[in-house]
Design a protein around this motif. Structure first.
Motif, PDB file in Angstrom:
ATOM      1  N   PRO A 198      35.390  21.485  58.721  1.00 27.56           N
ATOM      2  CA  PRO A 198      35.521  21.472  60.183  1.00 27.56           C
ATOM      3  C   PRO A 198      34.329  22.221  60.799  1.00 27.56           C
ATOM      4  CG  PRO A 198      37.564  22.199  59.140  1.00 27.56           C
ATOM      5  CD  PRO A 198      36.527  22.117  58.067  1.00 27.56           C
ATOM      6  N   SER A 199      33.893  21.798  61.970  1.00 29.16           N
ATOM      7  CA  SER A 199      32.690  22.375  62.580  1.00 29.16           C
ATOM      8  C   SER A 199      32.809  23.875  62.810  1.00 29.16           C
ATOM      9  CB  SER A 199      32.353  21.659  63.881  1.00 29.16           C
ATOM     10  OG  SER A 199      33.437  21.752  64.783  1.00 29.16           O
ATOM     11  N   ASN A 200      34.012  24.385  63.150  1.00 27.10           N
ATOM     12  CA  ASN A 200      34.146  25.825  63.375  1.00 27.10           C
ATOM     13  C   ASN A 200      33.981  26.617  62.067  1.00 27.10           C
ATOM     14  OD1 ASN A 200      36.639  24.867  62.411  1.00 27.10           O
ATOM     15  ND2 ASN A 200      37.764  26.568  63.353  1.00 27.10           N
ATOM     16  N   VAL A 201      34.429  26.078  60.939  1.00 29.56           N
ATOM     17  CA  VAL A 201      34.247  26.743  59.644  1.00 29.56           C
ATOM     18  C   VAL A 201      32.767  26.738  59.270  1.00 29.56           C
ATOM     19  CG1 VAL A 201      34.787  26.635  57.165  1.00 29.56           C
ATOM     20  CG2 VAL A 201      36.575  26.192  58.866  1.00 29.56           C
ATOM     21  N   PHE A 202      32.110  25.606  59.468  1.00 25.67           N
ATOM     22  CA  PHE A 202      30.682  25.514  59.179  1.00 25.67           C
ATOM     23  C   PHE A 202      29.892  26.504  60.041  1.00 25.67           C
ATOM     24  CE2 PHE A 202      26.546  23.342  60.039  1.00 25.67           C
ATOM     25  CZ  PHE A 202      25.986  23.591  58.799  1.00 25.67           C
ATOM     26  N   PHE A 203      30.223  26.585  61.317  1.00 24.83           N
ATOM     27  CA  PHE A 203      29.538  27.515  62.215  1.00 24.83           C
ATOM     28  C   PHE A 203      29.717  28.956  61.751  1.00 24.83           C
ATOM     29  CE2 PHE A 203      29.399  30.109  66.112  1.00 24.83           C
ATOM     30  CZ  PHE A 203      28.091  29.847  66.495  1.00 24.83           C
ATOM     31  N   ASN A 204      30.925  29.324  61.327  1.00 27.89           N
ATOM     32  CA  ASN A 204      31.172  30.683  60.827  1.00 27.89           C
ATOM     33  C   ASN A 204      30.366  30.968  59.560  1.00 27.89           C
ATOM     34  OD1 ASN A 204      32.897  31.554  62.850  1.00 27.89           O
ATOM     35  ND2 ASN A 204      34.712  30.735  61.830  1.00 27.89           N
ATOM     36  N   LEU A 205      30.211  29.971  58.693  1.00 29.03           N
ATOM     37  CA  LEU A 205      29.378  30.146  57.495  1.00 29.03           C
ATOM     38  C   LEU A 205      27.933  30.444  57.864  1.00 29.03           C
ATOM     39  CD1 LEU A 205      30.593  27.352  55.057  1.00 29.03           C
ATOM     40  CD2 LEU A 205      30.733  29.818  54.710  1.00 29.03           C
TER      41      LEU A 205
ATOM     42  N   THR B 283      29.551  18.050  55.971  1.00 31.57           N
ATOM     43  CA  THR B 283      30.386  17.071  56.677  1.00 31.57           C
ATOM     44  C   THR B 283      31.849  17.160  56.252  1.00 31.57           C
ATOM     45  OG1 THR B 283      29.950  15.334  55.036  1.00 31.57           O
ATOM     46  CG2 THR B 283      28.444  15.489  56.921  1.00 31.57           C
ATOM     47  N   ARG B 284      32.105  17.843  55.145  1.00 33.36           N
ATOM     48  CA  ARG B 284      33.486  17.949  54.658  1.00 33.36           C
ATOM     49  C   ARG B 284      34.221  19.154  55.246  1.00 33.36           C
ATOM     50  NH1 ARG B 284      33.843  16.945  48.446  1.00 33.36           N
ATOM     51  NH2 ARG B 284      35.818  16.034  49.069  1.00 33.36           N
TER      52      ARG B 284
ATOM     53  N   SER C 249      17.243  14.670  53.345  1.00 39.09           N
ATOM     54  CA  SER C 249      18.361  14.258  54.196  1.00 39.09           C
ATOM     55  C   SER C 249      19.691  14.885  53.797  1.00 39.09           C
ATOM     56  CB  SER C 249      18.502  12.732  54.215  1.00 39.09           C
ATOM     57  OG  SER C 249      17.323  12.149  54.706  1.00 39.09           O
ATOM     58  N   GLY C 250      19.672  15.912  52.974  1.00 38.11           N
ATOM     59  CA  GLY C 250      20.884  16.636  52.613  1.00 38.11           C
ATOM     60  C   GLY C 250      20.738  18.088  53.005  1.00 38.11           C
ATOM     61  N   LEU C 251      21.826  18.781  53.134  1.00 38.97           N
ATOM     62  CA  LEU C 251      21.810  20.185  53.518  1.00 38.97           C
ATOM     63  C   LEU C 251      21.975  21.042  52.272  1.00 38.97           C
ATOM     64  CD1 LEU C 251      21.575  21.683  56.209  1.00 38.97           C
ATOM     65  CD2 LEU C 251      24.050  21.881  56.216  1.00 38.97           C
ATOM     66  N   CYS C 252      21.125  22.044  52.120  1.00 37.23           N
ATOM     67  CA  CYS C 252      21.202  22.978  50.996  1.00 37.23           C
ATOM     68  C   CYS C 252      21.403  24.382  51.531  1.00 37.23           C
ATOM     69  CB  CYS C 252      19.919  22.951  50.162  1.00 37.23           C
ATOM     70  SG  CYS C 252      19.692  21.439  49.224  1.00 37.23           S
ATOM     71  N   GLN C 253      22.234  25.129  50.850  1.00 36.51           N
ATOM     72  CA  GLN C 253      22.427  26.528  51.173  1.00 36.51           C
ATOM     73  C   GLN C 253      21.400  27.325  50.374  1.00 36.51           C
ATOM     74  OE1 GLN C 253      26.355  27.998  50.349  1.00 36.51           O
ATOM     75  NE2 GLN C 253      25.697  30.130  50.420  1.00 36.51           N
ATOM     76  N   VAL C 254      20.697  28.212  51.043  1.00 30.51           N
ATOM     77  CA  VAL C 254      19.684  29.035  50.394  1.00 30.51           C
ATOM     78  C   VAL C 254      20.200  30.457  50.335  1.00 30.51           C
ATOM     79  CG1 VAL C 254      17.321  29.894  50.540  1.00 30.51           C
ATOM     80  CG2 VAL C 254      17.847  27.577  51.304  1.00 30.51           C
ATOM     81  N   ASP C 255      20.267  31.007  49.130  1.00 36.94           N
ATOM     82  CA  ASP C 255      20.665  32.398  48.944  1.00 36.94           C
ATOM     83  C   ASP C 255      19.429  33.186  48.562  1.00 36.94           C
ATOM     84  OD1 ASP C 255      23.444  32.119  49.378  1.00 36.94           O
ATOM     85  OD2 ASP C 255      23.664  31.261  47.391  1.00 36.94           O
ATOM     86  N   LEU C 256      19.083  34.157  49.381  1.00 34.32           N
ATOM     87  CA  LEU C 256      17.925  34.988  49.069  1.00 34.32           C
ATOM     88  C   LEU C 256      18.293  35.973  47.974  1.00 34.32           C
ATOM     89  CD1 LEU C 256      16.673  35.670  52.692  1.00 34.32           C
ATOM     90  CD2 LEU C 256      15.962  33.883  51.104  1.00 34.32           C
TER      91      LEU C 256
END
Length: 173
Positions: free
Chosen positions: A139-146, A136-137, A160-167
């Motif tokens: 911008p949506s275009n930066v999040f989409f690129n990630l 949420t911190r 209810s939180g988002l986690c980044q998973v690195d394989l």
């Protein structure tokens, strides 16, 4: 949970007394698969190793074996992804639990079907790391690129939180 099982199993192999009570392992049984171990059969093998020689773990061994056999695919393989690794770990779990017989032999034979030319096994992803990510911190275009940037990364919702998973697959994708 899985690392606790691994430590308990290693203590058993080393002839050291158990520090983790069996009721702790039994309490976590239903929620044993989770973050960090990408393959649930790796957790099952860790648990099977932890309870293999514990005389008081008869009921837990039976529950684990029933879960394992109940999750078997129609062709005697295991899992939906990393099927070769899942099948190998399920076989190791069955062996640690003292299970032998036709079902295990058929799983072993089907495991051989995954071997590639020259005795090479398919690449697998047994572990991953997660980091809480406050999307949420951004911008949506930066999040989409990630989301589209690295095919070895994905995002999952946990509590209810988002986690980044690195394989953690050694760079193989």
């Amino acid at each position: 949970y899985a690392t606790t099982c691994l430590v308990r199993g290693l203590r058993q192999i080393a002839g050291l007394p158990f520090k983790t009570p069996l009721n702790t392992l039994a309490a976590g049984f239903e929620a044993r698969s989770g973050l960090y171990f990408a393959n649930p059969y790796l957790v099952d093998w860790a648990l099977a190793s932890a309870i293999a020689a514990d005389e008081s773990a008869v009921e837990l061994r039976q529950r684990l074996l029933a879960d394992l056999l109940g999750s078997m695919n129609d062709d005697y393989t295991f899992g939906r992804y990393d099927v070769a690794l899942s099948t190998a770990l399920a076989i190791l779990s069955m062996a640690a639990l003292g299970y032998r017989g036709r079902t295990m032999r058929l799983a072993q034979l089907h495991l051989l079907d995954f071997m590639e030319a020259g005795g090479v096994w398919p690449a697998t992803t047994p572990f991953y790391s997660t980091v809480f990510f406050d999307h949420t911190r951004l911008p949506s275009n930066v999040f989409f690129n990630l989301l589209l940037n690295d095919p070895r990364q994905q995002f999952i919702e946990v509590s209810s939180g988002l986690c980044q998973v690195d394989l953690l697959d050694g760079g193989r994708t």
